[in-house]
Design a protein around this motif. Structure first.
Motif, PDB file in Angstrom:
ATOM      1  N   LEU A 125      -0.752 -32.482  19.404  1.00 52.71           N
ATOM      2  CA  LEU A 125      -0.327 -33.221  17.615  1.00 52.71           C
ATOM      3  C   LEU A 125       0.188 -34.230  17.975  1.00 52.71           C
ATOM      4  CD1 LEU A 125       1.779 -32.936  15.440  1.00 52.71           C
ATOM      5  CD2 LEU A 125       3.779 -31.703  17.010  1.00 52.71           C
ATOM      6  N   VAL A 126       0.586 -35.029  19.098  1.00 54.27           N
ATOM      7  CA  VAL A 126       1.252 -36.299  19.487  1.00 54.27           C
ATOM      8  C   VAL A 126      -0.139 -37.155  19.051  1.00 54.27           C
ATOM      9  CG1 VAL A 126       1.704 -38.589  21.173  1.00 54.27           C
ATOM     10  CG2 VAL A 126       2.699 -35.924  21.622  1.00 54.27           C
ATOM     11  N   PRO A 127      -1.402 -37.518  19.839  1.00 54.02           N
ATOM     12  CA  PRO A 127      -2.747 -37.859  19.988  1.00 54.02           C
ATOM     13  C   PRO A 127      -2.842 -37.736  18.187  1.00 54.02           C
ATOM     14  CG  PRO A 127      -2.842 -36.522  21.079  1.00 54.02           C
ATOM     15  CD  PRO A 127      -1.974 -36.233  21.456  1.00 54.02           C
ATOM     16  N   PHE A 128      -3.299 -37.513  17.657  1.00 57.34           N
ATOM     17  CA  PHE A 128      -3.492 -36.505  16.462  1.00 57.34           C
ATOM     18  C   PHE A 128      -2.292 -37.759  15.410  1.00 57.34           C
ATOM     19  CE2 PHE A 128      -3.204 -34.204  12.312  1.00 57.34           C
ATOM     20  CZ  PHE A 128      -4.237 -34.312  11.785  1.00 57.34           C
ATOM     21  N   TYR A 129      -0.917 -37.237  15.799  1.00 63.95           N
ATOM     22  CA  TYR A 129      -0.133 -37.976  15.377  1.00 63.95           C
ATOM     23  C   TYR A 129      -0.749 -39.468  15.215  1.00 63.95           C
ATOM     24  CZ  TYR A 129       4.433 -40.168  13.456  1.00 63.95           C
ATOM     25  OH  TYR A 129       5.441 -40.938  12.693  1.00 63.95           O
ATOM     26  N   LEU A 130      -0.790 -40.085  16.246  1.00 66.70           N
ATOM     27  CA  LEU A 130      -1.109 -41.440  16.515  1.00 66.70           C
ATOM     28  C   LEU A 130      -2.209 -42.161  15.847  1.00 66.70           C
ATOM     29  CD1 LEU A 130       0.543 -41.640  20.392  1.00 66.70           C
ATOM     30  CD2 LEU A 130       0.830 -42.498  18.059  1.00 66.70           C
ATOM     31  N   THR A 131      -3.495 -41.188  15.685  1.00 63.40           N
ATOM     32  CA  THR A 131      -4.407 -41.688  14.854  1.00 63.40           C
ATOM     33  C   THR A 131      -4.448 -42.118  13.676  1.00 63.40           C
ATOM     34  OG1 THR A 131      -6.105 -40.113  17.018  1.00 63.40           O
ATOM     35  CG2 THR A 131      -6.895 -40.838  14.450  1.00 63.40           C
ATOM     36  N   ILE A 132      -3.490 -41.002  12.705  1.00 64.32           N
ATOM     37  CA  ILE A 132      -3.042 -41.239  11.493  1.00 64.32           C
ATOM     38  C   ILE A 132      -2.199 -42.239  11.531  1.00 64.32           C
ATOM     39  CG2 ILE A 132      -1.666 -40.205   9.457  1.00 64.32           C
ATOM     40  CD1 ILE A 132      -4.319 -38.665  10.449  1.00 64.32           C
ATOM     41  N   LYS A 133      -1.428 -42.252  12.223  1.00 62.73           N
ATOM     42  CA  LYS A 133      -0.261 -43.515  12.288  1.00 62.73           C
ATOM     43  C   LYS A 133      -1.977 -45.250  12.338  1.00 62.73           C
ATOM     44  CE  LYS A 133       3.063 -45.622  14.011  1.00 62.73           C
ATOM     45  NZ  LYS A 133       4.821 -45.969  15.102  1.00 62.73           N
ATOM     46  N   GLU A 134      -2.413 -45.158  13.381  1.00 64.17           N
ATOM     47  CA  GLU A 134      -3.509 -46.002  13.197  1.00 64.17           C
ATOM     48  C   GLU A 134      -4.581 -46.466  12.410  1.00 64.17           C
ATOM     49  OE1 GLU A 134      -3.411 -48.692  15.636  1.00 64.17           O
ATOM     50  OE2 GLU A 134      -1.960 -48.262  16.711  1.00 64.17           O
ATOM     51  N   LEU A 135      -4.663 -44.977  11.081  1.00 63.73           N
ATOM     52  CA  LEU A 135      -5.098 -45.393  10.026  1.00 63.73           C
ATOM     53  C   LEU A 135      -4.247 -45.939   9.328  1.00 63.73           C
ATOM     54  CD1 LEU A 135      -7.388 -41.968  10.790  1.00 63.73           C
ATOM     55  CD2 LEU A 135      -8.241 -44.450  11.568  1.00 63.73           C
ATOM     56  N   GLY A 136      -3.211 -46.353   9.054  1.00 64.78           N
ATOM     57  CA  GLY A 136      -2.795 -46.300   8.434  1.00 64.78           C
ATOM     58  C   GLY A 136      -2.277 -45.802   7.575  1.00 64.78           C
ATOM     59  N   LEU A 137      -2.251 -44.375   7.633  1.00 70.68           N
ATOM     60  CA  LEU A 137      -2.217 -43.178   6.830  1.00 70.68           C
ATOM     61  C   LEU A 137      -0.713 -42.535   6.695  1.00 70.68           C
ATOM     62  CD1 LEU A 137      -5.736 -40.884   7.008  1.00 70.68           C
ATOM     63  CD2 LEU A 137      -5.158 -42.570   5.333  1.00 70.68           C
ATOM     64  N   MET A 138      -0.127 -43.067   7.394  1.00 65.02           N
ATOM     65  CA  MET A 138       1.745 -42.928   6.702  1.00 65.02           C
ATOM     66  C   MET A 138       2.283 -43.105   5.574  1.00 65.02           C
ATOM     67  SD  MET A 138       1.849 -41.045   9.639  1.00 65.02           S
ATOM     68  CE  MET A 138       3.755 -40.807   9.810  1.00 65.02           C
TER      69      MET A 138
END
Length: 292
Positions: A125-138
């Motif tokens: 979950l944590v890597p997935f969340y960080l990936t979404i955050k880095e892609l600017g999709l939050m």
């Protein structure tokens, strides 16, 4: 008709009918019970035993839902996510399944093993969340669509369907000059309607009922889908702002009735679609489950 023998009813047949009837009742009981509760008054609910009978029929529980400020927009958000997300899922899944169904593909078994691994192991979950955050999709509606392009199980089902298309037909199409996309969209897909309908229904239900990932990635309430909005109302046990609520009688409104109405309301779109794909769905589950 003369000469036609009547089939003798055996005790086993009676027991089988009773058993299947009881199983069907167990499957239908939760939904029917919630449906009756949603139309009942508080007094009907507390007087009931096995079934709630809406002797004092009321629509106040549904009025409570429809008078919520954001319910209408949440419904439209869910509709957009379901339609756009399912189309996106089907495009990627169809292309992936068609490639895996090709017998002469170099490294086909290796690719298939990699896909199977994703069904049992994830990145966390944590890597997935960080990936979404880095892609600017939050806090972006695309965050609940783009990262969930393919379900490995659905792709395997569709691959099994595509594998049943006669190879001679595909080869004859190519001899006539048809490209891979022409073969896929004009011949393979029309011959696999049952599989397409089955997988599309799986994706639709998954998209419509999803509240967990929107809760993780979306912070603006106006972008909340219906499932998340109803979940928030149920968990808070209070309304999020009611307009025109004067027509609701507080004497008949009760918490279980509101919850039942929310459940029924959220299920209506899927129930409306299912009858149109039922015949394909039954065939699709049976044929698609046969793996070569």
């Amino acid at each position: 008709m003369k000469g036609t023998k009547k089939r003798k009813i055996k005790p086993f047949d009676i027991a089988l009918v009773v058993l299947m009837g009881g199983f069907a009742f167990l499957c239908l009981y939760p939904f029917l019970n919630q449906l009756l509760i949603s139309f009942s008054s508080k007094q009907d609910f507390y007087e009931a035993t096995l079934f709630v009978i809406p002797r004092r029929f009321t629509l106040d529980s549904y009025k409570f839902i429809l008078y919520q400020d954001r319910i209408g927009f949440a419904f439209l958000v869910s509709l957009f996510v379901t339609v756009a997300g399912t189309a996106y899922n089907m495009l990627l899944t169809v292309l992936g399944a068609y490639v895996l169904a090709k017998q002469g593909l170099p490294g086909r078994k290796i690719f298939f093993v990699f896909i199977l691994i994703t069904m049992y192991f994830g990145g966390g979950l944590v890597p997935f969340y960080l990936t979404i955050k880095e892609l600017g999709l939050m806090d972006n509606i695309l965050s609940v669509i783009l990262p969930f392009g393919i379900n490995s199980f659905n792709m395997i089902i569709l691959r099994n369907f595509f594998s049943q298309v006669p190879k001679s037909m595909v080869e004859s199409c190519k001899l006539d000059g048809a490209s891979e996309f022409t073969v896929l969209f004009r011949f393979v897909i029309p011959l696999s309607k049952a599989g397409i309908a089955t997988v599309a229904l799986f994706y639709m239900v998954e998209r419509w009922n999803d509240w967990y990932w929107p809760m993780m990635f979306l912070s603006t309430p106006d972008w909340f889908p219906l499932a998340l909005e109803l979940r928030n109302i149920l968990s808070s046990n209070q309304s999020t702002g009611i307009g025109g609520g004067g027509s609701i009688d507080p004497g008949v409104l009760f918490e279980e009735g509101k919850q039942a109405a929310m459940i029924v309301f959220s299920m209506l779109p899927i129930l409306a679609v299912y009858p149109f794909v039922q015949k394909y769905f039954v065939k699709g589950v049976m044929v698609g489950s046969v793996k070569d």
